[in-house]
Design an enzyme around this catalytic site. Structure first.
Site, PDB file in Angstrom:
ATOM      1  N   HIS A 183       0.753  -1.125  -0.114  1.00 35.55           N
ATOM      2  CA  HIS A 183       0.049  -0.091  -0.028  1.00 35.55           C
ATOM      3  C   HIS A 183       0.989   1.301   0.152  1.00 35.55           C
ATOM      4  O   HIS A 183       2.177   1.306   0.346  1.00 35.55           O
ATOM      5  CB  HIS A 183      -0.772   0.030   1.337  1.00 35.55           C
ATOM      6  CG  HIS A 183      -1.930  -1.015   1.097  1.00 35.55           C
ATOM      7  ND1 HIS A 183      -3.175  -0.868   0.535  1.00 35.55           N
ATOM      8  CD2 HIS A 183      -1.884  -2.301   1.939  1.00 35.55           C
ATOM      9  CE1 HIS A 183      -3.680  -1.951   0.651  1.00 35.55           C
ATOM     10  NE2 HIS A 183      -3.119  -2.726   1.542  1.00 35.55           N
ATOM     11  N   CYS A 189      -0.418   2.388  -4.259  1.00 39.40           N
ATOM     12  CA  CYS A 189      -1.186   3.319  -4.784  1.00 39.40           C
ATOM     13  C   CYS A 189      -0.549   4.479  -4.842  1.00 39.40           C
ATOM     14  O   CYS A 189       0.486   4.850  -4.086  1.00 39.40           O
ATOM     15  CB  CYS A 189      -2.382   3.552  -4.065  1.00 39.40           C
ATOM     16  SG  CYS A 189      -3.337   2.274  -3.789  1.00 39.40           S
TER      17      CYS A 189
END
Ligand SMILES: *[C@@H]1O[C@H](CO)[C@@H](O)[C@H](O)[C@H]1NC(C)=O
Ligand SMILES: *[C@@H]1O[C@H](CO)[C@@H](O)[C@H](O)[C@H]1NC(C)=O
Length: 483
Positions: free
Chosen positions: A169, A211
């Site tokens: 992430h 991301c």
């Protein structure tokens, strides 16, 4: 927010996920003239040693895919001929033996794939997967490594080639770690500059799945330190999980979680299938970009980006960094046609990384039998995850309003700088803003990292740490009261 509304939202999300399934493969050509000259690269590679650093920055069974990606990457390097002493793996290592794992002791990264966990060296696991150790390993500084890991570091020299792959992430300007602090873009790029200055490599390739991963290098990575980086997403969008429940192809039915990430499996499945002497970094970039963008539609996919010394390094062969699997020697196929007839190559993308944990918790809830304690527990966990998210979002909205007024707040916090500029001017400010927030509001955690741009913009607007601490405490007290 009422729990029924949260559940409704979760259901809508899952309906969206399930609706995705169209086949939009475009045929595309790989021209022989674009392929790197094998003999030239053989020479370049013969000069030095190949090193690889592979890191999964998350933990938790619902993040299965990051560690699965990294294990798969290890198998590629290993089959490519890299030695274990030159491959350094960071993974929390809580997946294979998790009670949630339907195949104990095994990790897969493809619906029909075999075990990728066997043989993976456990260099740094658990709490030893952290920013300090990652940077120490990259810099080859053995004495800076802490904890009980293997102590392996990238002890490379000026003729060597280094490959770094990071799957996790992230958020604007940051990458996640399972323990301690986030990895900030500025610190990572500074480490690369330092390694270059110390003669630590001939060339270094960095593949990054997260991301907003473009924000890690955009405006920060120089083009003259022999680093070539590609990222799963640009600076403003999420990257995508793949082989997720509801996807086509999805994981085997007993799995409630995504098996991989889209950009990651795109480069790895491409690397698995070809003679890597005959494929350049640029060719792989094009292939990965096509798959990760859902064939240029970007409907459920992201923009793969390249940064750094593109001009100098993109023509190098994959072999220079990953070696090659002798089993693929006959597969230097220069024309690859992903025709519509190839049913196994259907669309992959379905769940953006940020929502992949919701899919997992939703699956648990959906599968549990009506009226059982498991059902109640699964419902509780799903609602808890969703209400945490809405608390983080509300507190950031309030902070923006308190600092800049309710009209201006969203504009200032959401402002995106022109391409080519880094996220923040003062990265120390970004760090203490985040710390001030977390002190009063609790961890941003993996979902909250999406707000990093707002923190950077608060710094860019010249707000001081004390002012931030004060509004964070007010905003988060108010959000807690409204629950
Ligand atoms: C290696 O790390 C140690 C401990 O953090 C530090 O004192 C030392 O300066 C570092 N060495 C280099 C060459 O950066
Ligand atoms: C050889 O390459 C083609 C084209 O990219 C690919 O479809 C095929 O799976 C590869 N064959 C093997 C045995 O990996």
């Amino acid at each position: 927010m009422a729990s029924s509304r949260l559940l409704l939202f979760a259901m809508q999300l899952l309906v969206l996920v399930a609706a995705v399934g169209g086949t939009r493969w475009q045929d595309f050509l790989r021209l022989p003239s674009e392929s790197a000259s094998a003999s030239e690269d053989d020479d370049a590679a013969a000069v030095g040693t190949r090193w690889a650093v592979l890191i999964a920055g998350s933990n938790g069974y619902y993040n299965y895919r990051h560690q699965a990606d990294v294990c798969h990457a290890y198998q590629i390097m290993k089959k490519g001929g890299l030695k274990d002493e030159n491959i350094i793996v960071f993974m929390y290592d809580d997946i294979a033996d998790s009670p949630d794992n339907p195949r104990p002791g095994v990790i897969i990264n493809h619906p029909d794939g075999g075990d990728v966990y066997a043989g993976v060296p456990k260099d740094y696991t658990g709490k030893d997967v952290n920013v300090n150790n990652f940077l120490a390993v990259l810099l080859g500084n053995k004495s800076a490594v802490t904890g009980g890991g293997s102590g392996k570091v990238v002890a490379s020299g000026p003729g060597d080639h280094v490959f770094v792959y990071y799957s996790d992430h992230g958020g604007p300007g940051v990458l996640g770690m399972p323990s301690d602090d986030y990895l900030y873009a500025k610190d990572l790029v500074d480490a690369l500059k330092k390694k270059h200055a110390a003669g630590g490599y001939r060339s270094l390739v960095f593949y990054l799945e997260a991301c907003e991963s473009g924000s890690i290098f955009q405006g920060l990575l120089p083009s003259d330190i022999s680093v070539y980086a590609t990222t799963a997403a640009n600076a403003e969008e999420s990257s995508w999980g793949t082989y997720c429940p509801g996807d086509d192809p999805g994981p085997p039915p007993e799995f409630d979680t995504c098996l991989g990430d889209l950009y990651s499996v795109a480069w790895m499945e491409d690397s698995d299938a070809h003679d890597r002497r005959a494929e350049s970094l640029r060719q792989q970039y094009e292939t990965v970009k096509d798959r990760t963008s859902a064939h240029g539609t970007y409907s459920l996919g992201s923009h793969v980006m390249e940064y750094g010394d593109v001009q100098g390094l993109a023509a190098q062969s994959l072999y220079t960094f990953m070696g090659t699997d002798p089993a693929n020697d006959d597969n230097a196929t220069v024309i690859s046609l992903f025709g519509r007839g190839q049913q196994q190559r259907r669309r992959g993308p379905a769940v953006n990384q940020r929502d992949a944990d919701l899919v997992y918790f939703w699956q648990r809830y959906r599968r549990a039998a009506e009226g059982t304690p498991e059902k109640a527990e699964a419902r509780r966990r799903l609602l808890q995850v969703m209400s945490r998210r809405s608390r983080v979002d509300s507190s950031m909205e309030l902070i923006g309003g308190l600092l800049f007024g309710s009209e201006e707040g969203p504009r200032v916090l959401g402002a995106v700088r022109p391409a080519g500029q880094p996220l923040a001017d003062d990265w120390d400010c970004l760090k203490y803003m985040v710390r001030a927030y977390e002190r009063h509001c609790g961890p941003l955690a993996q979902y909250g990292m999406k707000h990093m741009r707002a923190f950077a913009n608060i710094c860019n607007a010249g707000v001081g740490e004390d002012a931030m601490a004060k509004v964070a405490s007010q905003a988060c007290a108010a959000v807690a009261r409204s629950d």
